[in-house]
Design a protein around this motif. Structure first.
Motif, mmCIF file in Angstrom:
data_model
loop_
_atom_site.group_PDB
_atom_site.id
_atom_site.type_symbol
_atom_site.label_atom_id
_atom_site.label_comp_id
_atom_site.label_asym_id
_atom_site.label_seq_id
_atom_site.Cartn_x
_atom_site.Cartn_y
_atom_site.Cartn_z
ATOM 1 N N PHE A 141 -6.555 2.475 -13.515
ATOM 2 C CA PHE A 141 -6.422 1.356 -12.574
ATOM 3 C C PHE A 141 -7.758 0.645 -12.373
ATOM 4 C CE2 PHE A 141 -2.801 4.012 -11.693
ATOM 5 C CZ PHE A 141 -1.803 3.149 -11.273
ATOM 6 N N THR A 142 -7.644 -0.576 -11.866
ATOM 7 C CA THR A 142 -8.812 -1.361 -11.510
ATOM 8 C C THR A 142 -8.596 -1.978 -10.133
ATOM 9 O OG1 THR A 142 -10.286 -3.139 -12.256
ATOM 10 C CG2 THR A 142 -7.921 -3.463 -12.588
ATOM 11 N N ASP A 143 -9.604 -2.688 -9.626
ATOM 12 C CA ASP A 143 -9.513 -3.343 -8.316
ATOM 13 C C ASP A 143 -9.094 -2.333 -7.242
ATOM 14 O OD1 ASP A 143 -9.707 -5.429 -6.535
ATOM 15 O OD2 ASP A 143 -7.670 -6.143 -6.860
ATOM 16 N N ILE A 144 -9.768 -1.197 -7.202
ATOM 17 C CA ILE A 144 -9.443 -0.125 -6.247
ATOM 18 C C ILE A 144 -10.117 -0.421 -4.911
ATOM 19 C CG2 ILE A 144 -9.572 2.352 -5.797
ATOM 20 C CD1 ILE A 144 -9.796 2.718 -8.874
ATOM 21 N N ARG A 145 -9.306 -0.465 -3.871
ATOM 22 C CA ARG A 145 -9.821 -0.775 -2.528
ATOM 23 C C ARG A 145 -9.172 0.133 -1.498
ATOM 24 N NH1 ARG A 145 -9.572 -7.395 -2.086
ATOM 25 N NH2 ARG A 145 -10.313 -7.897 -4.191
ATOM 26 N N THR A 146 -9.938 0.498 -0.462
ATOM 27 C CA THR A 146 -9.404 1.317 0.623
ATOM 28 C C THR A 146 -9.633 0.608 1.951
ATOM 29 O OG1 THR A 146 -9.766 3.401 -0.556
ATOM 30 C CG2 THR A 146 -9.560 3.531 1.833
ATOM 31 N N PHE A 147 -8.591 0.609 2.802
ATOM 32 C CA PHE A 147 -8.648 -0.051 4.102
ATOM 33 C C PHE A 147 -8.198 0.913 5.199
ATOM 34 C CE2 PHE A 147 -7.715 -3.255 0.914
ATOM 35 C CZ PHE A 147 -8.610 -4.279 1.210
ATOM 36 N N GLU A 148 -8.717 0.673 6.395
ATOM 37 C CA GLU A 148 -8.211 1.324 7.604
ATOM 38 C C GLU A 148 -7.838 0.211 8.572
ATOM 39 O OE1 GLU A 148 -9.535 4.645 10.958
ATOM 40 O OE2 GLU A 148 -11.063 3.503 9.888
ATOM 41 N N VAL A 149 -6.582 0.138 8.931
ATOM 42 C CA VAL A 149 -6.101 -0.942 9.792
ATOM 43 C C VAL A 149 -6.060 -0.447 11.233
ATOM 44 C CG1 VAL A 149 -4.227 -2.570 10.234
ATOM 45 C CG2 VAL A 149 -4.705 -1.829 7.890
ATOM 46 N N LEU A 150 -6.886 -1.043 12.088
ATOM 47 C CA LEU A 150 -6.935 -0.674 13.506
ATOM 48 C C LEU A 150 -6.419 -1.849 14.334
ATOM 49 C CD1 LEU A 150 -10.415 1.094 13.642
ATOM 50 C CD2 LEU A 150 -8.159 2.144 13.404
ATOM 51 N N LEU A 151 -5.341 -1.636 15.026
ATOM 52 C CA LEU A 151 -4.701 -2.682 15.821
ATOM 53 C C LEU A 151 -5.089 -2.515 17.285
ATOM 54 C CD1 LEU A 151 -2.611 -5.039 15.862
ATOM 55 C CD2 LEU A 151 -0.877 -3.307 16.347
#
Length: 309
Positions: free
Chosen positions: A230-240
């Motif tokens: 895979f490529t374009d690997i991104r990690t997010f944490e969504v805090l509402l």
């Protein structure tokens, strides 16, 4: 829940019929899913509500009990279903769900693979995103949990868009019948890196993958495996962060209390130096963060299948 069957087309203006699923809204933090059945009653702190009184009313109606109390009958959207479904496992909530649907680029007609099904919170929103011509195949290793999810999708009218299967994706991988056909894959597994090679085989060229993990160590290990295909690997944490907006009364100091400023009569207060000041309540709209703010839920790791040229 979705306008997928022309013979039973639903809309927000549709009248409530016998056998329909409705969301009974008492307040923002107290709702329940109820299947309308003529001759049945709903009893809560506001009184007794007859289901027969609901028939023929449009969704969104305000209905009254024998005591004069009232509730609202809401349409069972995926957002509301997420708030009332039975928690067989920890679920994804609206902030994470919307992020997943957007970053996986899911549109009507997509074929989506999901593992594991859990309580079906995300699956419901995936089904709406792929409707009316797409399909979601969701897998769970726990047979009883998969059966309960299947019943829920039948209840919400999504069985024509969602297929539930019992399978250990970590150990066996996805079925070969989906090789090269999936537009997107979602993983919610204790060891997602074990399923990454199989997911890569299932995806179309330029397909997308998302892995949900509560611990950053899971993310690190998954990313190591993702880099091979895979490529374009991104990690997010969504805090509402939700805010409470309401009108409050504030006291305003008007002067020394002799009435010379021409203000209206108001409450007199004595200062520590013996003097008098006048204060009157003023309405003001106040905004502040809600006390019960939901914090960390998990990390969302996205990746795109590398094209082989």
């Amino acid at each position: 829940m979705l306008a997928s069957d022309p013979a039973k087309k639903n809309s927000f203006n549709r009248s409530i019929n016998n056998g329909d699923l409705v969301i009974v809204y008492e307040r923002h933090d107290n709702m329940k899913a109820v299947t309308v059945s003529e001759g049945t009653v709903l009893q809560n702190r506001f009184g007794i509500f007859k289901h027969s009184d609901w028939l023929g009313k449009p969704f969104g109606s305000k209905v009254f009990s024998n005591k004069g109390g009232y509730v609202y009958l809401l349409y069972p959207t995926p957002e509301l279903w997420t708030l009332v479904l039975s928690h067989r496992t920890q679920i994804l909530y609206i902030a994470d769900i919307s992020f997943v649907v957007m970053y996986l680029e899911i549109v009507p007609g997509c074929l989506v693979l999901e593992s594991g099904t859990g309580s079906g919170s995300l699956t419901t929103s995936l089904a709406r995103a792929v409707a009316p011509t797409g399909h979601v195949y969701t897998f769970d290793f726990h047979e009883q949990r998969a059966g309960s999810a299947r019943d829920d999708f039948e209840r919400t009218g999504l069985s024509n868009l969602v297929t539930v299967r019992v399978r250990d994706i970590q150990g066996e991988g996805f079925p070969d019948e989906f090789t090269g056909l999936a537009d997107a894959v979602f993983l919610d597994l204790p060891q997602p890196w074990l399923a990454v090679p199989s997911a890569a085989k299932m995806l179309k060229e330029d397909g997308t993958l998302c892995s949900f993990s509560p611990c950053i160590e899971q993310v690190q290990r998954s990313c190591e495996v993702l880099r091979t295909s895979f490529t374009d690997i991104r990690t997010f944490e969504v805090l509402l962060r939700a805010y409470e907006v309401r009108e409050d009364k504030l006291e305003s100091i008007e002067g020394n209390g002799d009435g010379s400023n021409g203000s209206l009569p108001c409450k007199r207060r004595q200062c520590s130096d013996g003097g008098n000041v006048m204060s009157s309540p003023i309405s003001s709209v106040m905004a502040r963060p809600c006390i019960e703010a939901r914090g960390h839920t998990g990390y969302l790791t996205f990746a795109r299948l590398r094209c082989l040229i």
